[in-house]
Design a protein around this motif. Sequence first.
Motif, PDB file in Angstrom:
ATOM      1  N   LYS A  10       0.856  -1.181   0.000  1.00 58.67           N
ATOM      2  CA  LYS A  10       0.000   0.000   0.000  1.00 58.67           C
ATOM      3  C   LYS A  10       0.899   1.239   0.000  1.00 58.67           C
ATOM      4  O   LYS A  10       2.095   1.152   0.286  1.00 58.67           O
ATOM      5  CB  LYS A  10      -0.899   0.023   1.239  1.00 58.67           C
ATOM      6  N   ALA A  11       0.318   2.388  -0.276  1.00 56.47           N
ATOM      7  CA  ALA A  11       1.092   3.623  -0.294  1.00 56.47           C
ATOM      8  C   ALA A  11       1.790   3.863   1.040  1.00 56.47           C
ATOM      9  O   ALA A  11       2.921   4.351   1.081  1.00 56.47           O
ATOM     10  CB  ALA A  11       0.190   4.803  -0.650  1.00 56.47           C
ATOM     11  N   SER A  12       1.131   3.500   2.134  1.00 54.34           N
ATOM     12  CA  SER A  12       1.707   3.728   3.467  1.00 54.34           C
ATOM     13  C   SER A  12       2.866   2.787   3.790  1.00 54.34           C
ATOM     14  O   SER A  12       3.577   2.995   4.769  1.00 54.34           O
ATOM     15  CB  SER A  12       0.616   3.581   4.531  1.00 54.34           C
ATOM     16  N   ASP A  13       3.072   1.748   2.983  1.00 52.91           N
ATOM     17  CA  ASP A  13       4.171   0.805   3.211  1.00 52.91           C
ATOM     18  C   ASP A  13       5.489   1.288   2.606  1.00 52.91           C
ATOM     19  O   ASP A  13       6.547   0.713   2.884  1.00 52.91           O
ATOM     20  CB  ASP A  13       3.847  -0.561   2.590  1.00 52.91           C
ATOM     21  N   LEU A  14       5.451   2.308   1.772  1.00 49.38           N
ATOM     22  CA  LEU A  14       6.651   2.753   1.074  1.00 49.38           C
ATOM     23  C   LEU A  14       7.617   3.442   2.023  1.00 49.38           C
ATOM     24  O   LEU A  14       7.209   4.113   2.982  1.00 49.38           O
ATOM     25  CB  LEU A  14       6.261   3.682  -0.071  1.00 49.38           C
ATOM     26  N   VAL A  15       8.897   3.284   1.731  1.00 50.40           N
ATOM     27  CA  VAL A  15       9.965   3.756   2.618  1.00 50.40           C
ATOM     28  C   VAL A  15      10.685   4.932   1.979  1.00 50.40           C
ATOM     29  O   VAL A  15      11.061   4.886   0.804  1.00 50.40           O
ATOM     30  CB  VAL A  15      10.972   2.617   2.900  1.00 50.40           C
ATOM     31  N   LEU A  16      10.905   5.994   2.741  1.00 50.96           N
ATOM     32  CA  LEU A  16      11.639   7.167   2.272  1.00 50.96           C
ATOM     33  C   LEU A  16      13.092   7.055   2.737  1.00 50.96           C
ATOM     34  O   LEU A  16      13.358   6.913   3.932  1.00 50.96           O
ATOM     35  CB  LEU A  16      11.008   8.446   2.833  1.00 50.96           C
ATOM     36  N   VAL A  17      14.030   7.102   1.783  1.00 52.46           N
ATOM     37  CA  VAL A  17      15.454   6.989   2.132  1.00 52.46           C
ATOM     38  C   VAL A  17      16.191   8.239   1.660  1.00 52.46           C
ATOM     39  O   VAL A  17      15.791   8.897   0.698  1.00 52.46           O
ATOM     40  CB  VAL A  17      16.101   5.731   1.515  1.00 52.46           C
ATOM     41  N   ASP A  18      17.286   8.546   2.354  1.00 56.43           N
ATOM     42  CA  ASP A  18      18.070   9.719   1.981  1.00 56.43           C
ATOM     43  C   ASP A  18      19.073   9.379   0.894  1.00 56.43           C
ATOM     44  O   ASP A  18      19.093   8.258   0.367  1.00 56.43           O
ATOM     45  CB  ASP A  18      18.743  10.337   3.209  1.00 56.43           C
ATOM     46  N   SER A  19      19.939  10.338   0.560  1.00 57.93           N
ATOM     47  CA  SER A  19      20.866  10.156  -0.559  1.00 57.93           C
ATOM     48  C   SER A  19      21.892   9.062  -0.303  1.00 57.93           C
ATOM     49  O   SER A  19      22.506   8.563  -1.244  1.00 57.93           O
ATOM     50  CB  SER A  19      21.591  11.476  -0.846  1.00 57.93           C
ATOM     51  N   GLU A  20      22.071   8.671   0.959  1.00 55.89           N
ATOM     52  CA  GLU A  20      23.005   7.598   1.294  1.00 55.89           C
ATOM     53  C   GLU A  20      22.298   6.284   1.554  1.00 55.89           C
ATOM     54  O   GLU A  20      22.927   5.300   1.961  1.00 55.89           O
ATOM     55  CB  GLU A  20      23.852   8.005   2.508  1.00 55.89           C
ATOM     56  N   GLY A  21      20.996   6.256   1.331  1.00 55.86           N
ATOM     57  CA  GLY A  21      20.250   5.005   1.435  1.00 55.86           C
ATOM     58  C   GLY A  21      19.754   4.648   2.813  1.00 55.86           C
ATOM     59  O   GLY A  21      19.285   3.522   3.025  1.00 55.86           O
ATOM     60  N   TYR A  22      19.797   5.591   3.729  1.00 50.58           N
ATOM     61  CA  TYR A  22      19.316   5.308   5.079  1.00 50.58           C
ATOM     62  C   TYR A  22      17.847   5.671   5.206  1.00 50.58           C
ATOM     63  O   TYR A  22      17.403   6.712   4.699  1.00 50.58           O
ATOM     64  CB  TYR A  22      20.142   6.072   6.114  1.00 50.58           C
ATOM     65  N   VAL A  23      17.102   4.828   5.894  1.00 49.89           N
ATOM     66  CA  VAL A  23      15.680   5.054   6.106  1.00 49.89           C
ATOM     67  C   VAL A  23      15.487   6.305   6.961  1.00 49.89           C
ATOM     68  O   VAL A  23      16.166   6.497   7.969  1.00 49.89           O
ATOM     69  CB  VAL A  23      15.037   3.830   6.786  1.00 49.89           C
ATOM     70  N   THR A  24      14.574   7.179   6.530  1.00 46.33           N
ATOM     71  CA  THR A  24      14.317   8.422   7.254  1.00 46.33           C
ATOM     72  C   THR A  24      12.862   8.481   7.692  1.00 46.33           C
ATOM     73  O   THR A  24      12.044   7.645   7.307  1.00 46.33           O
ATOM     74  CB  THR A  24      14.624   9.649   6.365  1.00 46.33           C
ATOM     75  N   LYS A  25      12.552   9.501   8.467  1.00 49.04           N
ATOM     76  CA  LYS A  25      11.174   9.726   8.874  1.00 49.04           C
ATOM     77  C   LYS A  25      10.370  10.209   7.669  1.00 49.04           C
ATOM     78  O   LYS A  25      10.905  10.732   6.720  1.00 49.04           O
ATOM     79  CB  LYS A  25      11.122  10.768   9.993  1.00 49.04           C
ATOM     80  N   GLY A  26       9.069  10.011   7.749  1.00 51.68           N
ATOM     81  CA  GLY A  26       8.204  10.444   6.667  1.00 51.68           C
ATOM     82  C   GLY A  26       7.605   9.292   5.894  1.00 51.68           C
ATOM     83  O   GLY A  26       6.636   9.466   5.160  1.00 51.68           O
ATOM     84  N   GLY A  27       8.211   8.113   6.029  1.00 52.19           N
ATOM     85  CA  GLY A  27       7.706   6.913   5.374  1.00 52.19           C
ATOM     86  C   GLY A  27       7.668   5.767   6.364  1.00 52.19           C
ATOM     87  O   GLY A  27       7.926   5.938   7.556  1.00 52.19           O
ATOM     88  N   ALA A  28       7.366   4.569   5.881  1.00 49.36           N
ATOM     89  CA  ALA A  28       7.344   3.386   6.741  1.00 49.36           C
ATOM     90  C   ALA A  28       8.732   3.144   7.326  1.00 49.36           C
ATOM     91  O   ALA A  28       9.746   3.312   6.635  1.00 49.36           O
ATOM     92  CB  ALA A  28       6.884   2.178   5.952  1.00 49.36           C
ATOM     93  N   GLN A  29       8.787   2.782   8.580  1.00 47.76           N
ATOM     94  CA  GLN A  29      10.061   2.529   9.262  1.00 47.76           C
ATOM     95  C   GLN A  29      10.418   1.050   9.126  1.00 47.76           C
ATOM     96  O   GLN A  29      10.303   0.258  10.060  1.00 47.76           O
ATOM     97  CB  GLN A  29       9.973   2.965  10.722  1.00 47.76           C
ATOM     98  N   LEU A  30      10.859   0.704   7.921  1.00 50.34           N
ATOM     99  CA  LEU A  30      11.193  -0.674   7.586  1.00 50.34           C
ATOM    100  C   LEU A  30      12.475  -0.694   6.765  1.00 50.34           C
ATOM    101  O   LEU A  30      12.759   0.258   6.034  1.00 50.34           O
ATOM    102  CB  LEU A  30      10.052  -1.312   6.774  1.00 50.34           C
ATOM    103  N   PRO A  31      13.277  -1.762   6.852  1.00 54.04           N
ATOM    104  CA  PRO A  31      14.507  -1.838   6.054  1.00 54.04           C
ATOM    105  C   PRO A  31      14.206  -1.955   4.568  1.00 54.04           C
ATOM    106  O   PRO A  31      13.114  -2.375   4.163  1.00 54.04           O
ATOM    107  CB  PRO A  31      15.191  -3.120   6.578  1.00 54.04           C
TER     108      PRO A  31
END
Length: 300
Positions: free
Chosen positions: A109-130
């Motif tokens: 679902k849209a809420s499952d998507l993960v937001l990552v920064d330019s170095e590939g680390y998971v950030t706030k704003g998206g799902a907190q999943l690897p």
Amino acid sequence: MSTTTITETGKQMVVVTPENKITPAAADEKFQAIARGNREGTLKLQGIPTFSDPYEQRKWMKEHMAAAFRFFGKQGYGEGVSGHISMRDPVLKDHFWMNPFAKHFSTIKASDLVLVDSEGYVTKGGAQLPINEAGFMIHSEIHKARPDVVAAAHTHGIYGKTWSAFGRPIEMLSQDACNFYGKLGVYDDHGGIALAQEEGAQIANALGESNIACILQNHGLLTVGHTVDEAAFLFFSLDNACHSQLMADAAAANGVPKKIISHEVAQYTADAVQNPHNFYTEFQPEFELIVEESNGRVLQ
């Protein structure tokens, strides 16, 4: 490539802005020529929508990205934890969205998507999943090398990865194959699972400066687009073209000659269809079907 300076928690940060200089759909004569409206010329194809609010654009993009994953699930493109789509964020332009690690495409679902920064680390704003490490290595280098690319798709679909063993492009066997005429790269090496930045950089180099797809030898397919819809449709189209190629070559091996579309006809067809609005529109029937089949859950 242009840059934009934004401020976040008092810290200045320079980010890359994608060069998405796309002619508005209503003014794009090549795009409008593929359909017929009314005599007054006021009934036009919609094409890629525009947004004044980047947060509304983000919401819309995530919904379409989730639908692209569900479509991939229906096509059987999933295999274990392999396969990923990335999408540049319209708000934080040095960030991008990816699918979470080990979640079936058909359930995203849209809420499952993960937001990552330019170095590939998971950030706030998206799902907190690897996320998939190899996926980041491939996609981050593509987004660095191609500021025009908003989305990139890669999976291990059976037909694409089988044809990739030959390390060569597809032939122009059908009108649909012409989607890729003059715009298909080949990465004729294979460094194994892409856990090193160098492998991702080599794939980005093989994709080239303006191609819309690349065949990764002994690996699979990669497609890119100005929208996630375009990248998803192109992946489906290229995987089908590989399927067609494998069947045609099997028949040819038994003495049935192939006829290849001429350069002139292939180029004429490519000129008509190789358009971001067209490739976006090609995916919309699938998007609408996914929304209906999921009772809207894909958008949540």
